[in-house]
Design a protein around this motif. Structure first.
Motif, PDB file in Angstrom:
ATOM      1  N   UNK A  52       0.801  -1.234   0.000  1.00 36.52           N
ATOM      2  CA  UNK A  52       0.000   0.000   0.000  1.00 36.52           C
ATOM      3  C   UNK A  52       0.828   1.276   0.000  1.00 36.52           C
ATOM      4  N   UNK A  53       2.099   1.168   0.381  1.00 38.39           N
ATOM      5  CA  UNK A  53       2.963   2.350   0.415  1.00 38.39           C
ATOM      6  C   UNK A  53       3.699   2.542  -0.907  1.00 38.39           C
ATOM      7  N   UNK A  54       4.283   1.469  -1.414  1.00 37.34           N
ATOM      8  CA  UNK A  54       5.072   1.564  -2.643  1.00 37.34           C
ATOM      9  C   UNK A  54       4.213   1.497  -3.906  1.00 37.34           C
ATOM     10  N   UNK A  55       3.011   0.946  -3.794  1.00 37.02           N
ATOM     11  CA  UNK A  55       2.137   0.868  -4.954  1.00 37.02           C
ATOM     12  C   UNK A  55       2.518  -0.201  -5.953  1.00 37.02           C
ATOM     13  N   UNK A  56       3.322  -1.166  -5.544  1.00 40.58           N
ATOM     14  CA  UNK A  56       3.702  -2.296  -6.389  1.00 40.58           C
ATOM     15  C   UNK A  56       3.440  -3.575  -5.597  1.00 40.58           C
ATOM     16  N   UNK A  57       3.411  -4.740  -6.272  1.00 36.81           N
ATOM     17  CA  UNK A  57       3.205  -5.985  -5.523  1.00 36.81           C
ATOM     18  C   UNK A  57       4.325  -6.228  -4.524  1.00 36.81           C
ATOM     19  N   UNK A  58       3.976  -6.751  -3.356  1.00 38.02           N
ATOM     20  CA  UNK A  58       4.970  -7.110  -2.356  1.00 38.02           C
ATOM     21  C   UNK A  58       5.832  -8.262  -2.854  1.00 38.02           C
ATOM     22  N   UNK A  59       7.071  -8.295  -2.399  1.00 38.08           N
ATOM     23  CA  UNK A  59       7.975  -9.380  -2.761  1.00 38.08           C
ATOM     24  C   UNK A  59       7.744 -10.578  -1.848  1.00 38.08           C
ATOM     25  N   UNK A  60       6.528 -11.047  -1.846  1.00 42.42           N
ATOM     26  CA  UNK A  60       6.122 -12.206  -1.064  1.00 42.42           C
ATOM     27  C   UNK A  60       5.183 -13.042  -1.917  1.00 42.42           C
ATOM     28  N   UNK A  61       5.308 -14.366  -1.823  1.00 47.50           N
ATOM     29  CA  UNK A  61       4.469 -15.270  -2.618  1.00 47.50           C
ATOM     30  C   UNK A  61       4.535 -14.886  -4.094  1.00 47.50           C
ATOM     31  N   UNK A  62       5.739 -14.580  -4.570  1.00 53.72           N
ATOM     32  CA  UNK A  62       5.863 -14.014  -5.919  1.00 53.72           C
ATOM     33  C   UNK A  62       6.653 -14.879  -6.885  1.00 53.72           C
ATOM     34  N   UNK A  63       7.123 -16.047  -6.462  1.00 52.25           N
ATOM     35  CA  UNK A  63       7.950 -16.847  -7.358  1.00 52.25           C
ATOM     36  C   UNK A  63       7.167 -17.331  -8.581  1.00 52.25           C
TER      37      UNK A  63
END
Length: 413
Positions: free
Chosen positions: A376-387
């Motif tokens: 919500x701060x950076x406005x991009x997907x979090x680097x979690x559950x992203x593989x």
């Protein structure tokens, strides 16, 4: 009639259903009561906990066991106290005795505490054999700890009761236990309206002030739904999982390099139907602790099945791996890793129903997509559950970008 009045005075209809199952059904060995907040499920489990201890004592007497063990589990000692032990005192005026090593004693049964948040919580029950267990807030438990507790309940009937609030629809407790069609597992779904001891005003206020969407579905309706802020919010496994795929698909792959736990290596295989323009996810190869030669072998197997010229759209962060693929006659290409453009394109295909997933390979994809959320701060997907999600984006965005650009070039030539 007198008994019915007494039951109605102390228990809701839903709680009475649970108690009836506990007392009169001897076939099950795992009972899961799940659902909305304040719906009465923990009260039902706490009462079943007391009945369990009384039952264990009787079974132990028949087995001539002087000191039977029972496991009481929760995410922490504080949670066990707040959710189980404090209500025991307030509702039943019961205070278990505590010995010098922290075990509790009630009704002639030794109660061993286990903490389910991490694998370290197993220390208190290692090597023990128990007559049963009560697991509070089971969806917050480490899956390995949950499984170990089940293995430890090998004495007597070894029955386990647990309660939980819902989580994501792919949570292991739901997919491996609640959804399993087995007479050994009982699950009871609680909604807020099941707690008839709550005032009508409280229930109406709760419904009116709870935001629609995930919060309402989980806390009022007790549903296992995906969380807020999910990147691919239009993905619906009810309509997008398929059991068969068309023939003559145009295949390509996505590669997200990785090695360590939490950063696994993933190769995803996709096929486009030229007639319907639907993209199918047909295969996922994911693992940790494997060196590059292992993935070369996987890529060669994919080539054998789908053709030597199949594209592998790769994470460019490991150029030495991309080069090694190319040296081994694999058509590896550096993917355009533009996050927002790629996510937007993939989301559009999902939204327009141009994306399907073969059910036989769906689990790793589902595990990630329902937990792949926006920062919500950076406005991009979090680097979690992203593989898997990165591999998905590299493949689908780049393959279509490549051919769409070719079409535009042909138009303007």
């Amino acid at each position: 009639m007198q008994l019915e009045k007494i039951l109605n005075k102390h228990f809701t209809k839903k709680q009475q259903q649970v108690l009836d199952q506990f007392i009169n059904n001897d076939k099950w060995d795992l009972m899961i009561n799940y659902g909305a907040v304040r719906s009465g499920k923990t009260v039902a489990d706490n009462y079943c906990f007391i009945l369990s201890l009384l039952r264990v004592r009787k079974i132990a007497d028949k087995d001539h066991v002087k000191d039977p063990l029972y496991i009481l589990a929760g995410t922490s000692r504080k949670n066990i106290y707040n959710n189980v032990l404090n209500p025991l005192f307030n509702d039943f005026n019961l205070i278990p005795e505590q010995d010098s090593i922290g075990n509790l004693h009630l009704f002639g049964v030794t109660i061993v505490l286990a903490y389910t948040g991490t694998i370290a919580g197993l220390r208190g029950i290692r090597g023990s054999s128990a007559y049963g267990a009560y697991i509070n807030e089971a969806s917050l438990a480490n899956e390995g700890v949950f499984s170990e507790i089940r293995d430890r309940c090998s004495e007597g009937e070894g029955r386990i009761i647990c309660d939980t609030n819902p989580d994501v629809p792919t949570h292991w407790l739901k997919t491996n236990y609640i959804d399993k069609d087995s007479p050994l597992i009982i699950s009871n779904h609680f909604v807020l309206d099941d707690n008839t001891f709550l005032s009508k005003r409280y229930i109406e206020s709760k419904k009116a002030t709870t935001p629609k969407g995930m919060f309402y579905d989980r806390s009022v309706l007790g549903l296992w739904v995906t969380g807020e802020g999910v990147v691919y919010q239009d993905f619906d496994q009810n309509t997008m999982l398929v059991d068969e795929i068309p023939d003559n698909l145009n295949y390509y792959c996505g590669v997200d390099w990785g090695y360590a736990k939490g950063h696994e290596n993933v190769i995803t295989v996709f096929g486009d139907d030229p007639e319907t323009d639907i993209t199918y996810l047909t295969g996922i190869f994911n693992s940790t602790g494997k060196f590059i030669d292992y993935w070369v072998d996987i890529a060669h197997k994919i080539q054998e099945e789908h053709g030597r010229n199949i594209n592998f759209w790769c994470d460019s962060a490991r150029p030495e791996y991309v080069n090694y693929f190319q040296e081994n006659t694999i058509n590896a290409r550096n993917a355009d890793k533009s996050v927002m453009d790629g996510v937007e394109y993939c989301a559009q295909r999902i939204k327009t129903n141009k994306f399907k997933v073969l059910r036989s390979c769906a689990k790793p994809f589902l595990d990630d997509i329902y937990q792949y959320v926006w920062d919500p701060i950076k406005g991009v997907p979090k680097k979690e559950h992203d593989n898997v999600m990165d591999s998905f984006r590299y493949a689908v965005y780049n393959q279509h970008k490549k051919y769409e650009n070719q079409v535009l070039e042909n138009i303007y030539l």
